[in-house]
Motif scaffolding. Sequence first.
Motif, PDB file in Angstrom:
ATOM      1  N   LYS A   1      -9.729  -2.340 -15.658  1.00  0.00           N
ATOM      2  CA  LYS A   1      -9.631  -2.957 -14.332  1.00  0.00           C
ATOM      3  C   LYS A   1     -10.852  -3.840 -14.118  1.00  0.00           C
ATOM      4  O   LYS A   1     -11.973  -3.436 -14.441  1.00  0.00           O
TER       5      LYS A   1
ATOM      6  N   SER B   1      -0.449   3.147  -4.424  1.00  0.00           N
ATOM      7  CA  SER B   1      -1.432   2.055  -4.461  1.00  0.00           C
ATOM      8  C   SER B   1      -2.339   2.052  -3.233  1.00  0.00           C
ATOM      9  O   SER B   1      -1.904   2.353  -2.113  1.00  0.00           O
ATOM     10  N   GLN B   2      -3.582   1.689  -3.477  1.00  0.00           N
ATOM     11  CA  GLN B   2      -4.583   1.581  -2.425  1.00  0.00           C
ATOM     12  C   GLN B   2      -5.116   0.149  -2.392  1.00  0.00           C
ATOM     13  O   GLN B   2      -5.044  -0.575  -3.389  1.00  0.00           O
ATOM     14  N   LEU B   3      -5.672  -0.240  -1.258  1.00  0.00           N
ATOM     15  CA  LEU B   3      -6.202  -1.600  -1.146  1.00  0.00           C
ATOM     16  C   LEU B   3      -7.258  -1.872  -2.211  1.00  0.00           C
ATOM     17  O   LEU B   3      -7.366  -2.985  -2.738  1.00  0.00           O
ATOM     18  N   GLY B   4      -8.010  -0.847  -2.567  1.00  0.00           N
ATOM     19  CA  GLY B   4      -9.043  -0.990  -3.589  1.00  0.00           C
ATOM     20  C   GLY B   4      -8.507  -1.184  -4.995  1.00  0.00           C
ATOM     21  O   GLY B   4      -9.287  -1.452  -5.917  1.00  0.00           O
ATOM     22  N   ASP B   5      -7.201  -1.053  -5.162  1.00  0.00           N
ATOM     23  CA  ASP B   5      -6.592  -1.307  -6.480  1.00  0.00           C
ATOM     24  C   ASP B   5      -6.404  -2.797  -6.736  1.00  0.00           C
ATOM     25  O   ASP B   5      -6.073  -3.190  -7.859  1.00  0.00           O
ATOM     26  N   SER B   6      -6.583  -3.617  -5.730  1.00  0.00           N
ATOM     27  CA  SER B   6      -6.457  -5.060  -5.916  1.00  0.00           C
ATOM     28  C   SER B   6      -7.519  -5.526  -6.912  1.00  0.00           C
ATOM     29  O   SER B   6      -8.725  -5.364  -6.679  1.00  0.00           O
ATOM     30  N   ALA B   7      -7.071  -6.078  -8.020  1.00  0.00           N
ATOM     31  CA  ALA B   7      -7.982  -6.439  -9.114  1.00  0.00           C
ATOM     32  C   ALA B   7      -7.180  -7.088 -10.223  1.00  0.00           C
ATOM     33  O   ALA B   7      -5.945  -7.119 -10.189  1.00  0.00           O
TER      34      ALA B   7
ATOM     35  N   PRO C   1     -12.352  -5.735 -10.925  1.00  0.00           N
ATOM     36  CA  PRO C   1     -12.322  -6.153  -9.512  1.00  0.00           C
ATOM     37  C   PRO C   1     -12.990  -7.510  -9.346  1.00  0.00           C
ATOM     38  O   PRO C   1     -13.567  -8.049 -10.301  1.00  0.00           O
TER      39      PRO C   1
ATOM     40  N   THR D   1      -2.301  -7.569  -6.410  1.00  0.00           N
ATOM     41  CA  THR D   1      -2.693  -7.626  -5.001  1.00  0.00           C
ATOM     42  C   THR D   1      -1.956  -6.536  -4.253  1.00  0.00           C
ATOM     43  O   THR D   1      -0.717  -6.474  -4.322  1.00  0.00           O
TER      44      THR D   1
ATOM     45  N   GLU E   1       0.838  -1.195   0.000  1.00  0.00           N
ATOM     46  CA  GLU E   1       0.000   0.000   0.000  1.00  0.00           C
ATOM     47  C   GLU E   1       0.875   1.247   0.000  1.00  0.00           C
ATOM     48  O   GLU E   1       1.926   1.291   0.661  1.00  0.00           O
TER      49      GLU E   1
ATOM     50  N   SER F   1     -15.653  -8.287  -8.172  1.00  0.00           N
ATOM     51  CA  SER F   1     -17.085  -8.255  -8.460  1.00  0.00           C
ATOM     52  C   SER F   1     -17.382  -8.528  -9.932  1.00  0.00           C
ATOM     53  O   SER F   1     -18.524  -8.817 -10.288  1.00  0.00           O
TER      54      SER F   1
END
Lengths: 118, 111
Positions: free
Chosen positions: A38, A82-88, A40, A115, A15, A42
């Motif tokens: 991207k 990088s942010q945790l929400g970039d995991s994809a 994710p 990740t 991160e 989802s």
Amino acid sequence: AQKITQTQPGMFVQEKEAVTLDCTYDTSDQSYGLFWYKQPSSGEMIFLIYQGSYDEQNATEGRYSLNFQKARKSANLVISASQLGDSAMYFCAMKSLDSGGSNYKLTFGKGTLLTVNP
Amino acid sequence: NAGVTQTPKFQVLKTGQSMTLQCAQDMNHNSMYWYRQDPGMGLRLIYYSASEGTTDKGEVPNGYNVSRLNKREFSLRLESAAPSQTSVYFCASRFHTGELFFGEGSRLTVL
């Protein structure tokens, strides 16, 4: 035929650090475009950034930038801070005219799973 | 909300059954696309349509048919489903700037 190669099946980053996702392409077209998407967990596909083959400046969109090296046929995605929400999963894609010259197709690479670790 | 709508979102078929995936967009785009996504394979183009009444084969068209019913709708039909067609299917339409706007995907399992 157009081809996109993403050689990194998976990448890890801490991160707040920057990360580069690699993309190389193969085409004989003079006019083409390169995209990053991207996906994710989802499942939806989210457009991130675009670079045209004639664009002289590297594209930037917020924390995303595209390192375009035309002679080397590479279009790497750089994610800063990088942010945790970039995991994809991240896909590189190339736009080119079809054989009839009347419509565009996008050819996708196989993707890189990023990740972001806290 | 404006966008691309796919139905159904989930479907389980038996080998040999037929089905149609529906796709509609309300962004007045001319070009529409069907892709399939399989693990480790990225997205592969099945068929695309530059405008109403025209369709073209993509990279993996075998086993599929399409219909561009009007400017809004582009359907994908599996006449006799096979286990190899188990996949996630994405419909997309194209902005004039070139990028694709995707639907949420349809997960198909063929037993």
